[in-house]
Design a protein around this motif. Structure first.
Motif, PDB file in Angstrom:
ATOM      1  N   GLY A 138      80.400 101.523 -37.365  1.00 26.12           N
ATOM      2  CA  GLY A 138      79.529 102.625 -36.963  1.00 26.12           C
ATOM      3  C   GLY A 138      80.149 103.432 -35.836  1.00 26.12           C
ATOM      4  O   GLY A 138      80.114 104.664 -35.832  1.00 26.12           O
TER       5      GLY A 138
ATOM      6  N   GLY B  34      77.848 100.464 -41.382  1.00 32.91           N
ATOM      7  CA  GLY B  34      78.275 101.182 -40.182  1.00 32.91           C
ATOM      8  C   GLY B  34      78.867 102.529 -40.510  1.00 32.91           C
ATOM      9  O   GLY B  34      78.646 103.525 -39.791  1.00 32.91           O
TER      10      GLY B  34
ATOM     11  N   PHE C 143      79.237  95.962 -38.652  1.00 29.94           N
ATOM     12  CA  PHE C 143      78.372  97.146 -38.671  1.00 29.94           C
ATOM     13  C   PHE C 143      78.571  97.999 -37.428  1.00 29.94           C
ATOM     14  O   PHE C 143      78.757  99.222 -37.510  1.00 29.94           O
ATOM     15  CB  PHE C 143      76.914  96.704 -38.784  1.00 29.94           C
ATOM     16  CG  PHE C 143      75.927  97.828 -38.567  1.00 29.94           C
ATOM     17  CD1 PHE C 143      75.712  98.781 -39.550  1.00 29.94           C
ATOM     18  CD2 PHE C 143      75.226  97.919 -37.379  1.00 29.94           C
ATOM     19  CE1 PHE C 143      74.807  99.815 -39.357  1.00 29.94           C
ATOM     20  CE2 PHE C 143      74.320  98.954 -37.167  1.00 29.94           C
ATOM     21  CZ  PHE C 143      74.112  99.903 -38.159  1.00 29.94           C
TER      22      PHE C 143
END
Length: 402
Positions: free
Chosen positions: A9, A132, A5
């Protein structure tokens, strides 16, 4: 999943923002294509070496840590770079860090998960990726939009750099999670039996799973159906990178604000999360082959529509949501298909080889797409990726034996 994630991200916050920074420096579509290709090129040289290390390593924590460290350095370099060559060098470093993290994480899943759970495990892993990919563009788009539309203004330049530094911070947080989880394991906290413990492999198990010789690329490619799975994987994963690099350029050409570009990218990622959540249900009712073919045809057609109607936001949102759903559905299925097609001790190298193919595609395709943007407009960068998806769908529909 936490590292997936945070790393995705960061990347999907950094890469669209990098395009806006290049626009502010006067770059055109060809330059964006070259930078995207450079991001992919250097990792090609490291992927198989990293996979070999991951395959034989008793602990995968050092590779995950190294990947996070390199990603953070690359993100910081993009933020600090005052010129296009500096951005290119930092993007290459970011790419090396990302592929190191992905190889280590994929190896953990392929090593610890039983064959009948591969679709489920890769589904959750890529759901972390998609989460993400949803959060990064939203955060980046909001920060950039707060500075106004003039990319060359002082406020916009400051917002771009701030957004890039935020991406570097996210990779630092991913590194902290890897290090803290490693300490917890050393302090005696035991993970459930079926979990992907990325820190230590029981010595007997590790010894049993080590190959007597390293798999050769030719041997992997000669395995039945592997080349077909590779082609699908290259098209699906490559499309995600092309969207991050070229959708801001398409939006800028159509007069769409960075905030709305971020929303479109986030909607794509949210739809991918939804498809991965539904994957166990769909997998019980349909074969992997049917789902992969559907994903290729659906994503290729819907994302082409999204690029064409980006100035009509309701239509663009609907098209990119459908395209994202199909795109998210196909990615974990191709990972598990590759893992199942080869001997167990070849899995890490086979998954890494698919990443190498993806990166080679991301060298060639953006360069071709960047050259076409001057003739067909910025949307050409996305349409080329859609043609790859449709081509892979046609190959699996009419040529593949499975």
């Amino acid at each position: 999943m936490a590292v997936a994630f945070l790393s995705q991200g960061a990347v999907h916050l950094i890469r669209p923002t990098t395009t806006y920074k290049l626009i502010g420096l006067g770059a055109d579509g060809m330059t964006v294509g070259v930078i995207t290709a450079i991001y992919a090129l250097l990792p090609v040289l490291f992927a198989l070496f990293t996979a070999t290390r991951a395959q034989s390593a008793a602990s995968l924590r050092p590779l995950l840590s190294l990947g996070a460290l390199l990603s953070g350095a690359g993100a910081a370099g993009v933020a600090a770079a005052p010129s296009v060559p500096g951005i290119a060098a930092a993007s290459a470093l970011l790419g090396v860090g990302q592929i190191t993290m992905v190889v280590a994480a994929q190896t953990a899943i392929a090593r610890f998960v039983s064959d009948h759970q591969l679709d489920f495990a890769f589904g959750w892993f890529t759901a972390g990726f998609a989460a993400g990919q949803m959060a990064g563009p939203l955060a980046g788009g909001a920060l950039l939009d707060s500075a106004g539309s003039g990319h060359s203004s002082m406020a916009a330049t400051g917002a771009i750099d701030l957004t890039l530094w935020l991406g570097a911070g996210l990779t630092g947080l991913a590194l902290a999670i890897v290090l803290v989880s490693g300490r917890a394991l050393h302090q005696g906290r035991r993970l459930p039996d079926a979990s992907a413990d990325v820190d230590q492999v029981p010595p007997a198990s590790a010894q049993a799973r080590r190959p007597s010789g390293l798999p050769r690329v030719r041997g992997i490619l000669r395995t039945p159906r592997v080349k077909s799975h590779f082609f699908a994987s290259i098209a699906l994963i490559g499309m995600m990178d092309l969207l991050s690099a070229f959708l801001p350029l398409v939006g800028d050409e159509a007069g769409v604000s960075p905030l709305w570009v971020g929303v479109l990218l986030a909607v794509r990622a949210t739809a991918s999360i939804a498809s991965r959540a539904l994957l166990p249900l769909l997998r019980r009712r349909l074969s992997r082959h049917v789902l992969v073919v559907t994903a290729l045809w659906g994503s290729g057609s819907m994302l082409a529509v999204a690029a064409a109607v980006i100035h009509q936001l309701p239509l663009a949102l609907l098209a990119i949501a459908l395209g994202g759903f199909f795109l998210g559905l196909g990615q974990p299925l191709t990972m598990s298909a590759i893992s199942e097609a080869v001997p167990r001790h070849w899995r890490s190298s086979s998954l890494a080889l698919s990443l190498v193919g993806n990166r080679i595609g991301l060298v060639v395709v953006p360069l071709a797409a960047g050259g076409l943007t001057g003739v067909l407009g910025a949307s050409a960068g996305i349409w080329v990726g859609c043609l790859l998806l449709l081509g892979s769908g046609a190959e699996k529909t009419f040529l593949s034996r499975r």
